[in-house]
Scaffold this motif. Sequence first.
Motif, mmCIF file in Angstrom:
data_model
loop_
_atom_site.group_PDB
_atom_site.id
_atom_site.type_symbol
_atom_site.label_atom_id
_atom_site.label_comp_id
_atom_site.label_asym_id
_atom_site.label_seq_id
_atom_site.Cartn_x
_atom_site.Cartn_y
_atom_site.Cartn_z
ATOM 1 N N ALA A 296 103.848 66.786 -1.385
ATOM 2 C CA ALA A 296 104.129 64.363 -1.930
ATOM 3 C C ALA A 296 105.733 64.396 -1.798
ATOM 4 C CB ALA A 296 103.065 63.819 -2.392
ATOM 5 N N ASN A 297 105.969 65.600 -3.039
ATOM 6 C CA ASN A 297 107.592 65.599 -3.626
ATOM 7 C C ASN A 297 108.398 66.631 -1.917
ATOM 8 O OD1 ASN A 297 106.685 64.548 -5.919
ATOM 9 N ND2 ASN A 297 106.590 66.354 -7.155
ATOM 10 N N ASP A 298 108.018 67.007 -1.422
ATOM 11 C CA ASP A 298 108.859 67.764 -0.731
ATOM 12 C C ASP A 298 108.883 66.982 0.692
ATOM 13 O OD1 ASP A 298 109.666 69.976 -2.509
ATOM 14 O OD2 ASP A 298 107.787 71.093 -1.862
ATOM 15 N N ALA A 299 108.272 65.450 1.091
ATOM 16 C CA ALA A 299 107.646 65.395 2.105
ATOM 17 C C ALA A 299 108.028 63.178 2.047
ATOM 18 C CB ALA A 299 106.731 65.242 2.467
ATOM 19 N N GLY B 50 107.640 62.184 -0.824
ATOM 20 C CA GLY B 50 107.681 61.096 -2.515
ATOM 21 C C GLY B 50 106.654 60.537 -2.678
ATOM 22 N N GLU B 51 106.264 60.412 -4.776
ATOM 23 C CA GLU B 51 105.652 59.951 -4.950
ATOM 24 C C GLU B 51 105.821 58.614 -4.702
ATOM 25 O OE1 GLU B 51 102.394 61.348 -6.220
ATOM 26 O OE2 GLU B 51 103.036 63.222 -5.791
ATOM 27 N N PRO B 52 104.867 57.939 -5.216
ATOM 28 C CA PRO B 52 104.538 56.408 -5.107
ATOM 29 C C PRO B 52 105.324 55.882 -6.106
ATOM 30 C CG PRO B 52 102.702 57.067 -4.783
ATOM 31 C CD PRO B 52 103.221 57.950 -4.568
ATOM 32 N N ASN B 53 106.056 54.953 -6.317
ATOM 33 C CA ASN B 53 107.297 54.291 -6.856
ATOM 34 C C ASN B 53 106.887 52.804 -7.543
ATOM 35 O OD1 ASN B 53 109.700 52.868 -8.904
ATOM 36 N ND2 ASN B 53 111.122 53.902 -7.714
ATOM 37 N N PRO B 54 106.485 52.202 -8.321
ATOM 38 C CA PRO B 54 106.243 51.482 -9.003
ATOM 39 C C PRO B 54 107.107 49.776 -8.736
ATOM 40 C CG PRO B 54 105.876 52.733 -10.592
ATOM 41 C CD PRO B 54 106.467 53.682 -9.649
ATOM 42 N N ASN B 55 108.390 50.278 -9.063
ATOM 43 C CA ASN B 55 109.490 49.488 -8.802
ATOM 44 C C ASN B 55 109.375 49.184 -7.587
ATOM 45 O OD1 ASN B 55 110.462 49.923 -11.077
ATOM 46 N ND2 ASN B 55 111.783 51.724 -10.957
ATOM 47 N N LEU C 196 103.235 57.245 3.779
ATOM 48 C CA LEU C 196 103.020 58.411 3.786
ATOM 49 C C LEU C 196 103.448 58.658 2.158
ATOM 50 C CD1 LEU C 196 103.334 59.510 7.336
ATOM 51 C CD2 LEU C 196 100.660 59.383 6.041
ATOM 52 N N ALA C 197 103.594 58.433 1.011
ATOM 53 C CA ALA C 197 104.273 58.261 -0.203
ATOM 54 C C ALA C 197 102.892 58.705 -1.044
ATOM 55 C CB ALA C 197 105.017 57.040 -1.357
ATOM 56 N N GLY C 198 103.064 59.942 -1.989
ATOM 57 C CA GLY C 198 101.838 60.696 -2.263
ATOM 58 C C GLY C 198 100.912 61.453 -1.675
ATOM 59 N N GLN C 199 101.412 61.726 -0.916
ATOM 60 C CA GLN C 199 100.223 62.101 0.383
ATOM 61 C C GLN C 199 101.250 63.800 0.400
ATOM 62 O OE1 GLN C 199 97.706 61.598 1.883
ATOM 63 N NE2 GLN C 199 97.200 59.256 1.451
#
Length: 155
Positions: free
Chosen positions: A69-72, A74-79, A131-134
């Motif tokens: 995920a971090n290389d694709a 990214g992770e979901p951003n709560p903001n 696709l964040a977090g995937q």
Amino acid sequence: MTESLVIGNDSEVILHFDLKLEDGSAADSTRVNNKPAKLVMGDGSLTPNFEACLVGLKKGDKKAFTLEANDAFGEPNPNNMHYMDRSRFGADLKIEEGMILAFAQPDGSEIPGIIRSVAGDSVTVDFNHPLAGQTVIFDVEILDVKPGTHAQSEN
């Protein structure tokens, strides 16, 4: 016979790609409509991590890369989660969880938002990449490689 060009920093690349999730489900593919993607390395159409997968490949190569995920995306951003009043949506629009709607930005551009929940007059909209977090599998087939505009030969 000319040597196949290897993808480098400003190569023009024509490729087919499939983007799949770890469970094998398709997220995106150029093969669906048989329309290959065309990009110039470094033009911003792919993230640096996706571009790094292509460097060194040449016409005819087929390869699959797994990106965390971090290389694709990214992770979901709560903001990027926004709570909006139901009145901001057209009265005749039936809003349901999972819908993707286009939201106008102050500069006139639009960004997609996914409806995550509807509770009374409150609508939760997620502006994170879908696709964040995937972890994703980037499966490519290089159809053609051309030298970039900066790689001009000396006469």
